[in-house]
Design an enzyme around this catalytic site. Structure first.
Site, PDB file in Angstrom:
ATOM      1  N   GLY A  72       0.734  -1.111   0.196  1.00 52.36           N
ATOM      2  CA  GLY A  72      -0.357  -0.486  -0.168  1.00 52.36           C
ATOM      3  C   GLY A  72       0.694   1.828   0.282  1.00 52.36           C
ATOM      4  O   GLY A  72       0.646   2.299   0.186  1.00 52.36           O
ATOM      5  N   THR A  73       2.305   0.962  -0.266  1.00 52.31           N
ATOM      6  CA  THR A  73       3.177   2.478  -0.429  1.00 52.31           C
ATOM      7  C   THR A  73       2.624   3.706  -1.457  1.00 52.31           C
ATOM      8  O   THR A  73       2.433   4.909  -1.425  1.00 52.31           O
ATOM      9  CB  THR A  73       4.580   1.714  -0.536  1.00 52.31           C
ATOM     10  OG1 THR A  73       4.514   0.579   0.103  1.00 52.31           O
ATOM     11  CG2 THR A  73       5.467   2.727  -0.114  1.00 52.31           C
ATOM     12  N   HIS A 142      11.760   1.701   2.929  1.00 55.77           N
ATOM     13  CA  HIS A 142      11.590  -0.164   3.174  1.00 55.77           C
ATOM     14  C   HIS A 142      12.263  -0.511   3.977  1.00 55.77           C
ATOM     15  O   HIS A 142      12.290  -1.887   4.747  1.00 55.77           O
ATOM     16  CB  HIS A 142      11.036  -1.020   1.589  1.00 55.77           C
ATOM     17  CG  HIS A 142       9.994  -0.928   0.936  1.00 55.77           C
ATOM     18  ND1 HIS A 142       8.727  -0.191   0.877  1.00 55.77           N
ATOM     19  CD2 HIS A 142      10.625  -0.466  -0.585  1.00 55.77           C
ATOM     20  CE1 HIS A 142       8.033  -0.391  -0.696  1.00 55.77           C
ATOM     21  NE2 HIS A 142       9.156   0.171  -1.417  1.00 55.77           N
ATOM     22  N   SER A 172       0.709  -9.554  -4.487  1.00 60.18           N
ATOM     23  CA  SER A 172       0.712  -8.722  -4.902  1.00 60.18           C
ATOM     24  C   SER A 172       2.685  -8.280  -5.765  1.00 60.18           C
ATOM     25  O   SER A 172       3.181  -8.491  -6.800  1.00 60.18           O
ATOM     26  CB  SER A 172       0.984  -7.853  -4.060  1.00 60.18           C
ATOM     27  OG  SER A 172       1.117  -6.096  -4.672  1.00 60.18           O
ATOM     28  N   TYR A 232      -3.514  -1.930   5.513  1.00 55.12           N
ATOM     29  CA  TYR A 232      -4.131  -1.980   4.210  1.00 55.12           C
ATOM     30  C   TYR A 232      -5.611  -1.625   4.180  1.00 55.12           C
ATOM     31  O   TYR A 232      -6.173  -1.566   4.081  1.00 55.12           O
ATOM     32  CB  TYR A 232      -3.359  -2.474   3.191  1.00 55.12           C
ATOM     33  CG  TYR A 232      -3.227  -2.451   1.993  1.00 55.12           C
ATOM     34  CD1 TYR A 232      -3.233  -1.329   0.932  1.00 55.12           C
ATOM     35  CD2 TYR A 232      -5.287  -3.489   1.209  1.00 55.12           C
ATOM     36  CE1 TYR A 232      -3.209  -0.692  -0.435  1.00 55.12           C
ATOM     37  CE2 TYR A 232      -5.193  -2.709  -0.033  1.00 55.12           C
ATOM     38  CZ  TYR A 232      -4.495  -2.091  -0.876  1.00 55.12           C
ATOM     39  OH  TYR A 232      -4.243  -1.899  -2.085  1.00 55.12           O
ATOM     40  N   ARG A 300      -2.127  -2.703  -9.906  1.00 56.41           N
ATOM     41  CA  ARG A 300      -2.421  -4.016 -10.480  1.00 56.41           C
ATOM     42  C   ARG A 300      -4.012  -3.796 -10.311  1.00 56.41           C
ATOM     43  O   ARG A 300      -4.732  -3.833 -10.939  1.00 56.41           O
ATOM     44  CB  ARG A 300      -1.780  -4.644  -9.818  1.00 56.41           C
ATOM     45  CG  ARG A 300      -1.654  -6.124 -11.138  1.00 56.41           C
ATOM     46  CD  ARG A 300      -1.058  -7.558 -10.118  1.00 56.41           C
ATOM     47  NE  ARG A 300      -1.366  -7.772  -8.919  1.00 56.41           N
ATOM     48  CZ  ARG A 300      -1.757  -8.249  -8.553  1.00 56.41           C
ATOM     49  NH1 ARG A 300      -2.661  -9.762  -9.502  1.00 56.41           N
ATOM     50  NH2 ARG A 300      -3.180  -8.877  -7.333  1.00 56.41           N
ATOM     51  N   LYS A 301      -4.609  -3.805  -9.141  1.00 54.40           N
ATOM     52  CA  LYS A 301      -5.874  -4.563  -8.590  1.00 54.40           C
ATOM     53  C   LYS A 301      -6.099  -3.612  -7.700  1.00 54.40           C
ATOM     54  O   LYS A 301      -7.373  -3.213  -7.649  1.00 54.40           O
ATOM     55  CB  LYS A 301      -5.769  -5.753  -8.204  1.00 54.40           C
ATOM     56  CG  LYS A 301      -6.289  -6.904  -9.697  1.00 54.40           C
ATOM     57  CD  LYS A 301      -6.699  -8.145  -8.921  1.00 54.40           C
ATOM     58  CE  LYS A 301      -7.403  -8.661 -10.711  1.00 54.40           C
ATOM     59  NZ  LYS A 301      -7.274 -10.295 -10.277  1.00 54.40           N
TER      60      LYS A 301
END
Length: 334
Positions: A72-73, A142, A172, A232, A300-301
């Site tokens: 969720g970055t 990160h 993901s 998230y 992506r989604k």
């Protein structure tokens, strides 16, 4: 890790000296998910390029968005930027020139890991120079909590950490890495089963996931004014509430007039997955990461529960067991 490595004073908090090259060579090494190996440093698997010390000097007003990759970055960077910079860039107009409409969130909130690589190059016009950033400055990382630069630990800057259900985070990350490998023809794509075995052993960029999460989780409990811990799934389920909580944490609480005037709703809409994915910069641009990653791969989604379309019963049972063994009793659950 050997005792000699632990005893040596080497950390992302300090300066990286020439003699530490020998230490790098002595660290345990494993093949990563891509074209480079990972080194085990202080119980985390770190890409060698980002293991060298950053010379980043935090300011008290800085805001650090922290996470594991694919947790969720990108979304959190956008929300934090739009919220903290709303006095400069009004999000409520659909026709304004808000930076998020023509810049990828990773360009607006650069990674600490890339500052030494790109941020000190005066000829690099695509990467923001630190001297040009208005306060509050926003950065992403990160890096595990214990390995953050000392200036972050020793200042009053804020850290917002987001974690994701390890089931969804794995899928993901697997798609993300394979997209990069495929686009650059570096290596054959990584099979799901092979990636999963590495994941549950903690062998991926900045892993294991349990150590990374627990570092920030414990810090959020010990210093709640310093570290805000988000999930998230909760951010997806109640975005309005979580954005308000984040604004308060960043010392830029929404006024009643802003709430009634739809400012929070406008920020949520501006930063929504659907809106960001359709922007031209996020369909064809590239970001300033080590692998020069295409921006489209960050979108992506953006859904929860997609892991169920990929996991076998064995994988489900195995990852559930790993989570219970490493997160059980910590108070952190999914």
């Amino acid at each position: 890790m050997s005792t000699s490595c632990e005893e040596k004073k080497f950390s992302l908090k300090g300066n990286f000296a020439d003699e530490d090259e020998e230490l790098l060579q002595s660290l345990p090494k494993q093949k990563g998910w891509g074209a480079y190996d990972l080194l085990l440093f202080q119980n985390h698997w770190i890409p060698p390029l980002y293991l060298k010390a950053t010379h980043f000097q935090a300011k008290p007003s800085d805001i650090i968005v922290a996470s594991l990759p694919k947790s969720g970055t990108t979304w959190l960077k956008a929300l934090a930027f739009a919220t903290s910079k709303r006095n400069c860039f009004i999000p409520i107009s659909q026709n304004d020139d808000h930076p998020l409409r023509h810049s990828n969130p990773h360009s607006l909130v650069p990674f600490l890991e890339t500052i030494d690589l790109y941020g000190n190059d005066p000829n690099n016009v695509s990467f923001p120079h630190l001297s040009t950033l208005s306060e509050p400055r926003l950065f992403g990382t990160h890096i595990p909590f214990p390995l953050l630069p000392g200036s972050i630990h020793n200042s009053n800057c804020k850290i917002i950490y987001i974690c994701r259900n390890p089931f969804d985070a794995f899928i993901s990350l697997w798609h993300f890495k394979n997209n990069i490998l495929s686009s650059q023809s570096l290596l054959p794509e990584l099979a799901l089963e092979e990636a999963f075995e590495k994941y549950i052993e903690g062998i991926f960029d900045y892993g294991p996931f349990w150590s990374h999460m627990l570092g920030y989780w414990k810090a959020s409990k010990d210093t709640p004014n310093k570290v805000l811990f988000l999930k998230y799934d909760e951010l997806k389920a109640n975005t309005y509430f979580e954005v308000k909580r984040m604004a308060q944490f960043m010392d830029c609480t929404f006024s009643e007039e802003e709430e009634s005037g739809g400012v929070i709703d406008a920020i949520i809409e501006l930063c929504s997955f659907g809106k960001m994915k359709e922007l031209e910069v996020n369909k064809s641009g590239k970001g300033m990461l080590k692998a020069d990653v295409e921006n489209k791969y960050f979108f992506r989604k953006g859904k929860t529960g997609d892991w169920a379309n990929y996991f076998s019963p064995y994988m489900t049972e195995k990852l559930s067991k790993i989570m219970e063994e490493n997160l059980g009793g910590s108070g952190l659950s999914f």
